[in-house]
Design an enzyme around this catalytic site. Structure first.
Site, PDB file in Angstrom:
ATOM      1  N   GLU A   1      46.758  52.450  24.612  1.00 57.34           N
ATOM      2  CA  GLU A   1      47.741  51.355  24.622  1.00 57.34           C
ATOM      3  C   GLU A   1      48.263  51.149  23.206  1.00 57.34           C
ATOM      4  O   GLU A   1      47.446  50.993  22.288  1.00 57.34           O
ATOM      5  CB  GLU A   1      47.096  50.085  25.187  1.00 57.34           C
ATOM      6  CG  GLU A   1      46.717  50.302  26.644  1.00 57.34           C
ATOM      7  CD  GLU A   1      46.161  49.078  27.363  1.00 57.34           C
ATOM      8  OE1 GLU A   1      45.992  48.032  26.726  1.00 57.34           O
ATOM      9  OE2 GLU A   1      45.905  49.196  28.565  1.00 57.34           O
TER      10      GLU A   1
ATOM     11  N   ASP B   1      50.106  48.485  34.511  1.00 59.24           N
ATOM     12  CA  ASP B   1      50.008  47.442  33.481  1.00 59.24           C
ATOM     13  C   ASP B   1      49.027  47.875  32.390  1.00 59.24           C
ATOM     14  O   ASP B   1      48.945  47.252  31.336  1.00 59.24           O
ATOM     15  CB  ASP B   1      49.538  46.131  34.127  1.00 59.24           C
ATOM     16  CG  ASP B   1      49.539  44.968  33.138  1.00 59.24           C
ATOM     17  OD1 ASP B   1      50.562  44.799  32.434  1.00 59.24           O
ATOM     18  OD2 ASP B   1      48.532  44.240  33.050  1.00 59.24           O
TER      19      ASP B   1
ATOM     20  N   HIS C   1      50.226  45.520  29.608  1.00 60.46           N
ATOM     21  CA  HIS C   1      48.882  44.926  29.770  1.00 60.46           C
ATOM     22  C   HIS C   1      48.956  43.388  29.713  1.00 60.46           C
ATOM     23  O   HIS C   1      48.321  42.760  28.862  1.00 60.46           O
ATOM     24  CB  HIS C   1      47.915  45.465  28.708  1.00 60.46           C
ATOM     25  CG  HIS C   1      46.473  45.250  29.073  1.00 60.46           C
ATOM     26  ND1 HIS C   1      45.449  46.054  28.677  1.00 60.46           N
ATOM     27  CD2 HIS C   1      45.873  44.274  29.819  1.00 60.46           C
ATOM     28  CE1 HIS C   1      44.296  45.614  29.127  1.00 60.46           C
ATOM     29  NE2 HIS C   1      44.528  44.518  29.833  1.00 60.46           N
TER      30      HIS C   1
HETATM   31  C1  MLT Z   1      40.796  41.412  30.891  1.00 62.53           C
HETATM   32  O1  MLT Z   1      39.916  42.234  30.730  1.00 62.53           O
HETATM   33  O2  MLT Z   1      40.602  40.355  31.496  1.00 62.53           O
HETATM   34  C2  MLT Z   1      42.131  41.626  30.261  1.00 62.53           C
HETATM   35  O3  MLT Z   1      42.480  42.963  30.372  1.00 62.53           O
HETATM   36  C3  MLT Z   1      42.070  41.165  28.849  1.00 62.53           C
HETATM   37  C4  MLT Z   1      43.379  41.236  28.144  1.00 62.53           C
HETATM   38  O4  MLT Z   1      44.341  40.643  28.605  1.00 62.53           O
HETATM   39  O5  MLT Z   1      43.451  41.891  27.099  1.00 62.53           O
END
Ligand code: MLT
Length: 315
Positions: free
Chosen positions: A264, A259, A281
């Site tokens: 990215e 993910d 992600h």
């Molecule tokens: C997080 O650090 O909680 C997530 O990766 C943040 C996001 O969704 O970008």
């Protein structure tokens, strides 16, 4: 005397609830689509900046914000923030703790099941008109060993869910006590190597630090079973992506589900592989988690601004 209304710059998309909760209490600026340079310009008179994981708040960007008092991360981990420099500047750092735990843990289990039952591969074949019933067998989670790297909030929740599926769970986390692991029904490994050798699924839930960057490279991938799967819903840079591509092409491991990526969006080499599942992600991207994050962050920002005497009259 009327106080100045604090300016909050929001660098990554947040649930609208965040804006509803802060309406009338702050001057809110959405900067979702701006490039990093334009974004940094907006920070000139900002009191608070809010980011998810995409925006980098390095020293240079923080220097563009002389009034900055609060950096708020909508999520967990502060790897995209120069924490040392922010602390030196006396900036308060906030994150949203447990708000995304369930979302990330459920995605992790979903990816494990998708790998075990080859769901995305079979879906692709079906849509090409291939009724592959006789070659479509998968494996079960029950009785398999799950190796969790990082037994924090998300790793612990994944362990609980995996145990409901009848998995044996082992973990590697030098910062976690044996008592905590025992409470979760997890066997703590002293050496990462042992976890990698024994696990049928390896799932990463560590934060990205100098210590964990590149932690899973060629040597580690070669220690895994050829039938094992790797899942990463934590941070891309914990895995050496070049080595992972070679591991997937060479059959050192059976497959992976990712993910998060070193860069990215990721390189197209991963997309060309059949034995990998890719998601963009979205670990924390559920309706429920995003609302929780919005609420927690708005409340924490108000408290932080009040504490530093920055809450003024309504605009
Ligand atoms: C997080 O650090 O909680 C997530 O990766 C943040 C996001 O969704 O970008």
């Amino acid at each position: 005397m009327m106080k100045r209304v604090p300016k909050i710059v929001v660098g990554d998309p947040l649930d609208e609830m965040f804006f509803r909760l802060l309406r009338g209490k702050a001057f809110l600026v959405k900067a979702y689509e701006l490039d990093q340079g334009e974004f940094a310009k907006l920070l000139k008179d900002a009191d608070v900046v809010v980011v998810r994981s995409r925006r980098r708040l390095d020293r240079c960007t923080i220097d563009r914000a002389p009034r900055l008092k609060v950096i708020a991360r909508a999520g967990v981990g502060l790897d995209n923030v120069d924490v040392d420099y922010a602390v030196k500047r006396g900036i308060t750092l906030l994150s949203t703790g447990d708000a995304s735990t369930e979302a990330v843990a459920e995605l992790t289990i979903g990816l494990m099941i998708a790998l075990a039952r080859r769901i995305t591969e079979l879906d692709r074949k079906m849509k090409r008109g291939n009724w592959c019933k006789n070659s479509g067998a998968g494996v079960e989670l029950r009785g398999k060993t799950l190796g969790i790297i990082g037994l924090g909030r998300i790793g612990s929740r994944v362990a609980e869910l995996a145990r409901v599926f009848g998995m044996r769970v082992v973990a590697y986390d030098p910062y976690v006590s044996r008592e905590k692991a025992e409470r979760l029904g997890v066997e703590l490994k002293q050496r990462l190597e042992d976890l990698l050798r024994e696990s049928d699924f390896v799932s990463i839930h560590a934060v990205l630090t100098e210590e964990t960057e590149g932690m899973i490279g060629e040597r580690e991938l070669r220690l895994m079973k050829p039938t094992a799967y790797l899942v990463n819903t934590a941070r891309g840079a914990i895995v050496d992506e070049e080595a992972l591509v070679r591991a997937l092409e060479g059959g050192w491991i059976a497959g992976a589900a990712l993910d998060v990526y070193e860069r990215e969006p990721p390189s197209s080499r991963l997309a060309g592989l059949e034995n990998v599942i890719l998601t963009p992600h979205v670990g924390a991207s559920t309706v429920e988690a995003q609302k929780r994050i919005a609420r927690v962050l708005a409340e924490k920002i108000l408290v932080a601004l009040e504490n530093i005497g920055e809450m003024g009259e309504s605009p």
